[in-house]
Write a protein that holds these residues in place. Structure first.
Motif, PDB file in Angstrom:
ATOM      1  N   ILE A 113       0.840  -1.209   0.000  1.00 22.25           N
ATOM      2  CA  ILE A 113       0.000   0.000   0.000  1.00 22.25           C
ATOM      3  C   ILE A 113       0.869   1.251   0.000  1.00 22.25           C
ATOM      4  N   LYS A 114       1.912   1.232   0.797  1.00 26.12           N
ATOM      5  CA  LYS A 114       2.807   2.398   0.807  1.00 26.12           C
ATOM      6  C   LYS A 114       3.565   2.522  -0.502  1.00 26.12           C
ATOM      7  N   GLN A 115       3.959   1.402  -1.071  1.00 29.20           N
ATOM      8  CA  GLN A 115       4.728   1.436  -2.315  1.00 29.20           C
ATOM      9  C   GLN A 115       3.893   1.983  -3.472  1.00 29.20           C
ATOM     10  N   LEU A 116       2.611   1.578  -3.570  1.00 28.45           N
ATOM     11  CA  LEU A 116       1.748   2.015  -4.676  1.00 28.45           C
ATOM     12  C   LEU A 116       0.862   3.197  -4.311  1.00 28.45           C
ATOM     13  N   VAL A 186       4.540 -24.118  -6.362  1.00 27.64           N
ATOM     14  CA  VAL A 186       4.218 -22.869  -7.047  1.00 27.64           C
ATOM     15  C   VAL A 186       3.025 -22.219  -6.367  1.00 27.64           C
ATOM     16  N   LEU A 187       3.119 -20.918  -6.123  1.00 26.97           N
ATOM     17  CA  LEU A 187       2.033 -20.129  -5.558  1.00 26.97           C
ATOM     18  C   LEU A 187       1.557 -19.122  -6.591  1.00 26.97           C
ATOM     19  N   GLU A 188       0.235 -19.010  -6.726  1.00 27.59           N
ATOM     20  CA  GLU A 188      -0.367 -18.016  -7.613  1.00 27.59           C
ATOM     21  C   GLU A 188      -0.874 -16.852  -6.767  1.00 27.59           C
ATOM     22  N   ILE A 189      -0.379 -15.653  -7.057  1.00 28.17           N
ATOM     23  CA  ILE A 189      -0.770 -14.441  -6.344  1.00 28.17           C
ATOM     24  C   ILE A 189      -1.603 -13.603  -7.293  1.00 28.17           C
ATOM     25  N   GLY A 190      -2.881 -13.419  -6.964  1.00 34.62           N
ATOM     26  CA  GLY A 190      -3.792 -12.679  -7.824  1.00 34.62           C
ATOM     27  C   GLY A 190      -4.305 -11.424  -7.153  1.00 34.62           C
ATOM     28  N   TYR A 191      -4.615 -10.426  -7.996  1.00 36.91           N
ATOM     29  CA  TYR A 191      -5.198  -9.174  -7.505  1.00 36.91           C
ATOM     30  C   TYR A 191      -6.318  -8.794  -8.452  1.00 36.91           C
ATOM     31  N   THR A 192      -7.466  -8.409  -7.876  1.00 35.56           N
ATOM     32  CA  THR A 192      -8.661  -8.087  -8.646  1.00 35.56           C
ATOM     33  C   THR A 192      -8.897  -6.589  -8.616  1.00 35.56           C
ATOM     34  N   SER A 193      -9.163  -6.046  -9.813  1.00 30.82           N
ATOM     35  CA  SER A 193      -9.402  -4.608  -9.928  1.00 30.82           C
ATOM     36  C   SER A 193     -10.219  -4.347 -11.183  1.00 30.82           C
ATOM     37  N   THR A 194     -10.828  -3.177 -11.220  1.00 32.53           N
ATOM     38  CA  THR A 194     -11.566  -2.785 -12.423  1.00 32.53           C
ATOM     39  C   THR A 194     -10.633  -2.312 -13.526  1.00 32.53           C
ATOM     40  N   ASN A 195      -9.381  -2.045 -13.199  1.00 36.11           N
ATOM     41  CA  ASN A 195      -8.374  -1.633 -14.178  1.00 36.11           C
ATOM     42  C   ASN A 195      -7.387  -2.776 -14.359  1.00 36.11           C
ATOM     43  N   PRO A 196      -7.277  -3.375 -15.557  1.00 38.02           N
ATOM     44  CA  PRO A 196      -6.366  -4.516 -15.727  1.00 38.02           C
ATOM     45  C   PRO A 196      -4.906  -4.161 -15.487  1.00 38.02           C
ATOM     46  N   VAL A 197      -4.493  -2.935 -15.861  1.00 38.47           N
ATOM     47  CA  VAL A 197      -3.097  -2.532 -15.649  1.00 38.47           C
ATOM     48  C   VAL A 197      -2.805  -2.421 -14.154  1.00 38.47           C
ATOM     49  N   LYS A 198      -3.755  -1.822 -13.413  1.00 38.15           N
ATOM     50  CA  LYS A 198      -3.573  -1.707 -11.961  1.00 38.15           C
ATOM     51  C   LYS A 198      -3.516  -3.090 -11.309  1.00 38.15           C
ATOM     52  N   ARG A 201      -0.023  -4.529 -11.907  1.00 40.28           N
ATOM     53  CA  ARG A 201       0.989  -3.830 -11.117  1.00 40.28           C
ATOM     54  C   ARG A 201       0.911  -4.238  -9.647  1.00 40.28           C
ATOM     55  N   ALA A 202      -0.288  -4.361  -9.118  1.00 43.97           N
ATOM     56  CA  ALA A 202      -0.439  -4.744  -7.709  1.00 43.97           C
ATOM     57  C   ALA A 202       0.013  -6.192  -7.484  1.00 43.97           C
ATOM     58  N   ALA A 203      -0.307  -7.106  -8.401  1.00 40.27           N
ATOM     59  CA  ALA A 203       0.101  -8.508  -8.239  1.00 40.27           C
ATOM     60  C   ALA A 203       1.619  -8.639  -8.249  1.00 40.27           C
ATOM     61  N   ASN A 204       2.282  -7.941  -9.163  1.00 41.46           N
ATOM     62  CA  ASN A 204       3.751  -7.982  -9.189  1.00 41.46           C
ATOM     63  C   ASN A 204       4.345  -7.355  -7.941  1.00 41.46           C
ATOM     64  N   ALA A 205       3.734  -6.291  -7.454  1.00 42.49           N
ATOM     65  CA  ALA A 205       4.251  -5.647  -6.242  1.00 42.49           C
ATOM     66  C   ALA A 205       4.132  -6.590  -5.041  1.00 42.49           C
ATOM     67  N   ILE A 206       3.037  -7.327  -4.952  1.00 42.92           N
ATOM     68  CA  ILE A 206       2.876  -8.279  -3.841  1.00 42.92           C
ATOM     69  C   ILE A 206       3.936  -9.372  -3.921  1.00 42.92           C
ATOM     70  N   ALA A 207       4.171  -9.900  -5.129  1.00 41.73           N
ATOM     71  CA  ALA A 207       5.157 -10.970  -5.286  1.00 41.73           C
ATOM     72  C   ALA A 207       6.561 -10.477  -4.948  1.00 41.73           C
TER      73      ALA A 207
END
Length: 755
Positions: A113-116, A186-198, A201-207
């Protein structure tokens, strides 16, 4: 014919009475009939469900989920979780589940959250769950009635930074999904948003945050571990040194120059013990041989049991000679007798040989006794040597045991020191170049397709839910609906049999003489087929050969009983029977009006029996019958006016005795008498006239507006009268064309009429 004592029974009582004779079951036909009966409700409910699903899809903003994949590196895990002695990798399912929870932890969420800078993201700040919406609405309502709440809200001011972070964290974690792929690492880290780019970006930041935090945590653990290992190494080194000094001091104090001398003493002791055991075994063997030879000499055993005797050449030779002598003795005894000189000489020879064998066995006995004495002497000598060695070694053995314990302790500490030293070296190497346990497999990319709302899922689910709701409404409707919708319910709850279902007919036949003789104008229509079935049921209820008087009544007006009465009369007249219609509907004389006004156009004629003298009435009936056959079956109708004229002028209700008298007169001249009665629910005339009839047909034309309780209450107006109820005829039944594959042919044969 069913004769019933009609009294006031509710539908529930009749149903409970009939349940003892019938068992309810549901068949496929019942299910299909249920679906057909409630087709409109099911169609509307399904359409409403699809419409709501489409409305939800149209008003829901699409959401996208981007997924990044990381793997817990097994080679690095081998370094971190490898058993030092066996080399076994210790990675279990619980460890993978722990990693999943770490990814979804608040520490990772706070860092991302602080990073983004997600505290200012309107998508997270404006979204709220239904619980928070309800709490907000309740708080707003309470604030209207509590002035102190408004003052407190003003004093509170803006939310603090921690409150904003906690609120953002709750919304952020609600959009994060982490799962393990099968049984892999293998772990799958997913993030749901109304903006596909966001979302990507959030999924990569979490990983990346997870991998960096794992690396930092590992570095801190390694640093703390190295410090602890170093302290432990110093302590173990000191203990190892003290153990080695204690062992040397004990060796010097007990004058144990080397550990090998104890081995020599032990070897001598072991050798003497082995020799003593062998001497004891030899003594036992010699004693056994001596005992055996003694038994042989005593005659308890044959000499063949002694091994020495078997291997002795002299004994073997003597045994051979003894065998030859015994054979010669047998021969001589056979030839010369037992007391002859050759026989006695042979016996002497045998005795001499046996004496020599016994002498040889005595010699062997002496040898065995000598061997036993030698073995016993050797055994005694070895025992003395063993006792002497034990006395010398006992004191030093105790000292050596204590010394061995001290040396073992010193060796253990030395090995521990070497092992801890090796661990310290490995830890310092890791600290200089730390390697994380997780690495990126596939970075998240902006997704091309939305994950919600899914049209292929929502529309079928909405259709199924709508259909299920329709089924529920239809079932509730059937449960609460007490209308007489079928003859099965009528038979089950009131015990009235169903004689037929007459379809709804518009009577638009070209060239016909009206609805009162439609059964002859359209002989293959559904209307005609149904009335023919009713006629068959009536015939089966009465014995053949006598006149029958059948009355038709209904609960209320406009149910078509007069039309059915006239058409039934036409069917009987078509078979050559003498038929007369009696209009006993004194409140609404429909048949009387039709006979007087329409005449032969309706297939009816006013009954003329009263206007003809008795001597000419038989000729008139013959002419009526001939007229029925030539002019299309014109039925005579005894009208209401004729009945009233026959009544006593001074009686107010004299038409009822007159009706009874007329019916008795008609029985003498006609085969079938059909009486059109009034509605029995509102007229007492029907209840009084029913006692003069052979049977009654109950016509139900508005059954969908009539409940079982209403019909039961109407039938209860008969009181305790015993009424012969033939059954119920359902009139004006609307049928669907696809249920009757022969309907088209019947319409073509009967003319233009609508069913």
């Amino acid at each position: 014919m069913v004769v019933q004592e009609i009294r006031k029974l509710t539908g529930t009582e009749m149903a409970s009475k009939d349940n003892g004779r019938h068992e309810d079951y549901i068949s496929f036909r019942d299910i299909w009939a249920f679906l057909q009966r409630h087709f409109l409700v099911l169609a509307l409910a399904s359409t409403a469900g699809v419409a709501l699903g489409a409305l939800y899809i149209a008003n829901t903003e699409p959401t996208y989920t981007s997924i990044a994949r990381i793997v817990i590196d097994r080679e690095q895990a081998r370094i971190a979780s490898q058993d030092a002695s066996t080399g076994t990798i210790i990675i279990e399912t619980a460890e993978i589940a722990s990693e999943v929870e770490i990814v979804k932890s608040e520490a990772i969420a706070r860092s991302v959250i602080k990073q983004l800078n997600l505290t200012e993201d309107p998508e997270i700040q404006t979204s709220s769950s239904w619980r928070s919406a309800v709490r907000g609405a309740l708080g707003a309502i309470l604030s209207l009635f509590d002035p102190a709440t408004e003052d407190g809200a003003e004093a509170a001011g803006e939310p603090s930074e921690e409150e904003v972070m906690r609120r953002t964290m709750a919304g952020f974690l609600g959009r994060v999904s982490v799962r393990r792929v099968g049984q892999s690492y293998v772990l799958e880290i997913g993030y749901t948003s109304t903006n596909p780019v966001k979302a990507a970006r959030a999924a990569n930041a979490i990983a990346n945050t997870y991998m960096q935090s794992s690396l930092d945590a590992k570095s801190q653990i390694i640093a703390r571990g190295a410090q602890w290992i170093e302290d432990r190494l110093v302590e173990i080194g000191r203990q190892a040194q003290e153990a080695a000094l204690s062992a040397e001091q004990y060796r010097n104090s007990n004058d144990i120059s080397q550990v090998g001398s104890a081995g020599i003493d032990q070897q001598q002791l072991s050798e003497i013990s082995s020799q003593l055991l062998a001497a004891q075994t030899a003594t036992a063997g010699e004693a056994a041989r001596l005992a055996t030879i003694n038994r042989i000499l005593a005659g308890d055993l044959p000499d063949s049991y002694v091994g020495e005797a078997l291997s002795n050449t002299e004994i073997n030779r003597l045994r051979a000679d003894l065998g030859v002598a015994r054979k010669r003795l047998e021969t001589l005894q056979t030839r010369y007798g037992t007391e002859s000189e050759p026989t006695l000489a042979a016996k002497s020879e045998i005795a001499r040989l046996e004496s020599q064998i016994n002498t040889e066995l005595v010699r062997i006995q002496g040898v065995y006794r000598s061997n036993l004495d030698t073995a016993q002497a050797r055994e005694g000598l070895l025992k003395k040597q063993l006792d002497a060695i034990k006395g010398n070694v006992t004191e030093k053995n105790l000292a050596r045991v204590q010394l061995t314990e001290l040396e073992s302790r010193a060796t253990t500490y030395r090995r521990m020191y070497e092992s801890v030293l090796q661990q310290l070296i490995t830890t310092l190497q890791k600290q200089s170049f730390p390697i994380g346990d997780a690495r990126m497999v596939a970075a998240a990319t902006p997704p091309l397709a939305k994950i919600w709302p899914k049209t292929t899922l929502i529309i079928p689910m909405a259709l199924m839910l709508g259909f299920a709701g329709g089924l529920g409404l239809a079932g509730l409707r059937d449960l609460l609906d007490r209308r007489i919708s079928s003859g099965e319910r009528l038979s089950r709850e009131l015990g009235l049999p169903t004689l037929g279902h007459v379809p709804f007919t518009r009577f638009q036949v070209s060239g016909s003489k009206g609805a009162l003789r439609f059964v002859l104008d359209a002989p293959y229509s559904g209307f005609s087929e149904a009335l023919r079935g009713v006629k068959s049921s009536i015939d089966a209820a009465f014995p053949s050969g006598g006149p029958i008087v059948v009355g038709l009544t209904s609960v209320s007006g406009d149910e078509g009983k007069s039309t059915i009465a006239a058409n039934l009369g036409q069917l009987y007249a078509n078979e050559g029977l003498r038929v007369v219609l009696v209009d006993a509907n004194f409140r609404n004389p429909f048949l009387s009006l039709q006979a007087a006004n329409s005449g032969t156009k309706a297939g009816l004629a006013v009954y003329q029996g009263d206007e003809i003298p008795e001597h000419a009435q038989s000729e008139k009936r013959k002419k009526d019958k001939l007229m029925q056959m030539e002019d299309g079956l014109i039925l005579p109708v005894l009208t209401v006016e004729q009945i009233r004229k026959a009544a006593h002028p001074g009686h107010r209700f004299g038409h009822l005795p007159a009706l009874k008298k007329k019916i008795e007169e008609l029985r003498q001249d006609y085969d079938v008498i059909i009486v059109d009665l009034s509605t029995f629910a509102t007229s007492a005339d029907t209840r009084a006239a029913s006692a003069h009839l052979d049977g009654i047909l109950l016509v139900l034309g508005n059954r969908r507006k009539m409940t079982v309780e209403w019909l039961a209450s109407a039938l209860a107006t008969f009181g305790k009268s015993r009424v012969g109820i033939l059954g119920v005829v359902f009139n004006k039944r609307k049928t669907r064309r696809w249920l009757h594959p022969m309907g088209r042919k019947r319409r073509e044969a009967g003319g233009r009429h609508a069913i």
